[in-house]
Write a protein that holds these residues in place. Structure first.
Motif, PDB file in Angstrom:
ATOM      1  N   ASP A 195       0.888  -1.197  -0.079  1.00 27.87           N
ATOM      2  CA  ASP A 195      -0.123  -0.084  -0.031  1.00 27.87           C
ATOM      3  C   ASP A 195       0.919   1.149   0.044  1.00 27.87           C
ATOM      4  OD1 ASP A 195      -2.716   1.487   0.272  1.00 27.87           O
ATOM      5  OD2 ASP A 195      -1.564   2.021   2.162  1.00 27.87           O
ATOM      6  N   ARG A 196       2.177   1.167   0.851  1.00 23.69           N
ATOM      7  CA  ARG A 196       2.890   2.387   0.768  1.00 23.69           C
ATOM      8  C   ARG A 196       3.552   2.543  -0.557  1.00 23.69           C
ATOM      9  NH1 ARG A 196       6.020   4.055   5.260  1.00 23.69           N
ATOM     10  NH2 ARG A 196       7.330   5.946   4.553  1.00 23.69           N
ATOM     11  N   ILE A 197       3.757   1.532  -1.242  1.00 27.62           N
ATOM     12  CA  ILE A 197       4.368   1.849  -2.682  1.00 27.62           C
ATOM     13  C   ILE A 197       3.355   2.291  -3.606  1.00 27.62           C
ATOM     14  CG2 ILE A 197       5.400   0.446  -4.492  1.00 27.62           C
ATOM     15  CD1 ILE A 197       6.905  -1.581  -2.671  1.00 27.62           C
ATOM     16  N   THR A 198       2.079   1.788  -3.406  1.00 30.25           N
ATOM     17  CA  THR A 198       1.366   2.123  -4.256  1.00 30.25           C
ATOM     18  C   THR A 198       0.994   3.659  -4.238  1.00 30.25           C
ATOM     19  OG1 THR A 198       0.116  -0.172  -4.395  1.00 30.25           O
ATOM     20  CG2 THR A 198      -1.146   1.815  -5.277  1.00 30.25           C
ATOM     21  N   GLY A 199       0.898   4.030  -3.002  1.00 28.56           N
ATOM     22  CA  GLY A 199       0.458   5.382  -2.637  1.00 28.56           C
ATOM     23  C   GLY A 199       1.519   6.413  -3.342  1.00 28.56           C
ATOM     24  N   GLU A 200       2.686   6.189  -3.054  1.00 27.90           N
ATOM     25  CA  GLU A 200       3.924   6.999  -3.705  1.00 27.90           C
ATOM     26  C   GLU A 200       3.783   7.055  -5.296  1.00 27.90           C
ATOM     27  OE1 GLU A 200       7.915   6.922  -1.958  1.00 27.90           O
ATOM     28  OE2 GLU A 200       7.413   5.899  -0.535  1.00 27.90           O
ATOM     29  N   CYS A 201       3.428   5.670  -5.650  1.00 31.17           N
ATOM     30  CA  CYS A 201       3.593   5.810  -7.274  1.00 31.17           C
ATOM     31  C   CYS A 201       2.222   6.684  -7.772  1.00 31.17           C
ATOM     32  CB  CYS A 201       3.144   4.351  -7.583  1.00 31.17           C
ATOM     33  SG  CYS A 201       3.429   3.953  -9.262  1.00 31.17           S
ATOM     34  N   LEU A 202       1.149   6.454  -6.733  1.00 32.50           N
ATOM     35  CA  LEU A 202      -0.066   7.474  -7.417  1.00 32.50           C
ATOM     36  C   LEU A 202       0.391   8.888  -7.163  1.00 32.50           C
ATOM     37  CD1 LEU A 202      -2.801   5.450  -5.783  1.00 32.50           C
ATOM     38  CD2 LEU A 202      -2.443   5.818  -8.206  1.00 32.50           C
ATOM     39  N   ARG A 203       1.174   9.241  -6.189  1.00 34.63           N
ATOM     40  CA  ARG A 203       1.645  10.825  -6.042  1.00 34.63           C
ATOM     41  C   ARG A 203       2.269  10.837  -7.342  1.00 34.63           C
ATOM     42  NH1 ARG A 203       1.405   9.339  -0.593  1.00 34.63           N
ATOM     43  NH2 ARG A 203       3.452   8.512  -0.482  1.00 34.63           N
TER      44      ARG A 203
END
Length: 443
Positions: A195-203
């Motif tokens: 989830d952390r990786i996905t959140g950074e990628c979406l940013r």
């Protein structure tokens, strides 16, 4: 030189901010926060010492010796606590962070070494370490302020404020320790890491400039500029500096390597396009326009998030770990990211100057590149796991319903390759089951 305007971007175009090398260095190191905390605590201790001295002088001027005796009694009661803190805090720090290093090692072995940067850049980890060391330093300083027993009239200072400050730091340390343990345990769980990786990628996606780019804007190539720095991974490009350099010479620049590429001295970095009157920007104008480091970052790297998710899935599908459920969890997020990208313009990105004229062209992964990155390696390793192949098939169905017609071919190609692989490797009686779409794998 053919001139193109950035009209398709509209007034909503936002030029990406350059990554600060100093800020990135400080975020990737562990020395700055503890050092700053110890300097700050030294200043606080100095101020508290002055307050203690001023308090004693005030009481002596008013001959309130009873109050001084009371302060001495309170401070003497606190002194054993301060002494215990000073002797136990360093041992506590060593034990806690030894366990943390073991946890980081386990996480990097179970997921991917790329997730170590999450632990290194964790603000709660650095804050906890800094407060622990500051509390230890303060306890030592306060112990030097305690005086031997003497008559109240001859007392020059009573470390009352210092002792209260020490107790406050101890309480803060305990609170941060609880928060730190909770944060570390969360980062050891694959769901939170993904989830952390996905959140950074979406940013990263939110910061990427939008709008299609017309290749007709790029004129004939009149020269090239090579990279002249240290070898490393291209992490960031200062778009504003390159746009100013190109505008000053009346040319268009094209960044040849992508963000995340490894560059060495002499690697072609920029191609210069324009008319015969145009000139290559001077070396001085191109200084500090690119940032190179030892590893990739999320700042402008569109594919880095997918790369990490694929690495975790591949590690989970290896024979050493054999955890297809983790691979399915990664595929959930991969499909989420591709869903966001399905209708966004990809490929070359044009950056205009203040007048709307394109001055810099930056190549980013196109849709086919991202689909291959997302599914190719996982597809090859997942043939023997029906849980994963079923989830991939469901992901293809979802993306084919969302993607426009011109972007269906890479998805259909990956789907056909998966069907062929399963047909060759799986017994006929189990093929239909292995290729049945299921969002939970085997729900």
């Amino acid at each position: 030189m053919s001139k193109g305007k950035g009209k398709d971007r509209g007034s909503g175009y936002r030029r990406p901010r350059a990554l600060s090398p100093l800020r990135e260095h400080l975020r990737d190191t562990f020395w700055f926060a503890p050092t700053a905390a110890m300097v700050l605590i030294l200043l606080l201790w100095t101020g508290a010492s002055e307050l203690d001295a001023a308090l004693v002088r005030l009481l002596q001027e008013h001959r309130n010796f009873a109050e001084i005796d009371e302060l001495i009694r309170i401070v003497n009661d606190i002194k054993p606590v301060v002494s215990t803190v000073s002797s136990a805090m360093m041992t506590f720090i060593g034990v806690v962070f030894s366990i943390s290093l073991v946890a980081v090692q386990m996480a990097s072995g179970q997921f991917t070494p790329r997730v170590v940067r999450i632990f290194v850049r964790s603000r709660i980890t650095k804050l906890t370490f800094a407060v622990f060391l500051a509390t230890f330093t303060l306890s030592l300083l306060v112990l030097t302020s305690f005086e031997s027993e003497a008559e109240a009239r001859r007392v020059t200072t009573v470390p009352f404020v210092q002792s209260v400050l020490t107790l406050f730091m101890v309480a803060l340390s305990l609170f941060l320790f609880i928060a730190y343990v909770n944060s570390t345990l969360r980062l050891m769980r694959v769901g939170h890491v993904v989830d952390r990786i996905t959140g950074e990628c979406l940013r990263v996606l939110d910061r990427m400039p939008r709008g299609a780019f017309d290749e007709a804007v790029v004129g004939p190539e009149i020269g090239r500029v090579g990279y002249a720095g240290q070898a490393g991974v291209l992490r960031d490009v200062n778009i504003a500096r390159l746009v100013r350099a190109a505008r000053g010479q009346g040319v268009l620049l094209r960044l040849l390597p992508r963000i995340g590429d490894f560059v060495v001295p002499g690697t072609p970095l920029l191609s210069v396009h324009g008319s015969e009157e145009g000139r290559e920007p001077a070396r001085g104008a191109l200084r500090y326009t690119v940032m190179v480091g030892v590893e990739r970052t999320f700042h402008q790297d569109l594919a880095f998030g997918l790369r990490q998710l694929c690495d975790i899935a591949l590690r989970a599908l290896s024979r050493a770990i054999n955890d297809p459920t983790t691979a399915v969890l990664c595929l959930d997020r991969i499909v989420q990211l591709l869903t966001v990208l399905a209708n966004r313009p990809l490929g070359a990105v044009g950056h205009p100057d203040g007048k709307g004229e394109i001055r810099l062209v930056q190549d980013v992964p196109d849709w086919a590149d991202l689909v291959d990155l997302a599914f190719a390696e996982i597809r090859i390793c997942a043939v023997g796991s029906p849980q994963v192949t079923r989830r991939i098939m469901a992901g293809f169905d979802d993306l084919l319903r969302i993607a426009p017609e011109e972007r269906r071919q890479p998805l259909l190609r990956q789907r056909e390759l998966l069907v062929r692989s399963v047909t060759l490797a799986v017994p006929e009686a189990e093929r239909a089951f292995a290729l049945e779409p299921d969002r939970q794998g085997i729900g």
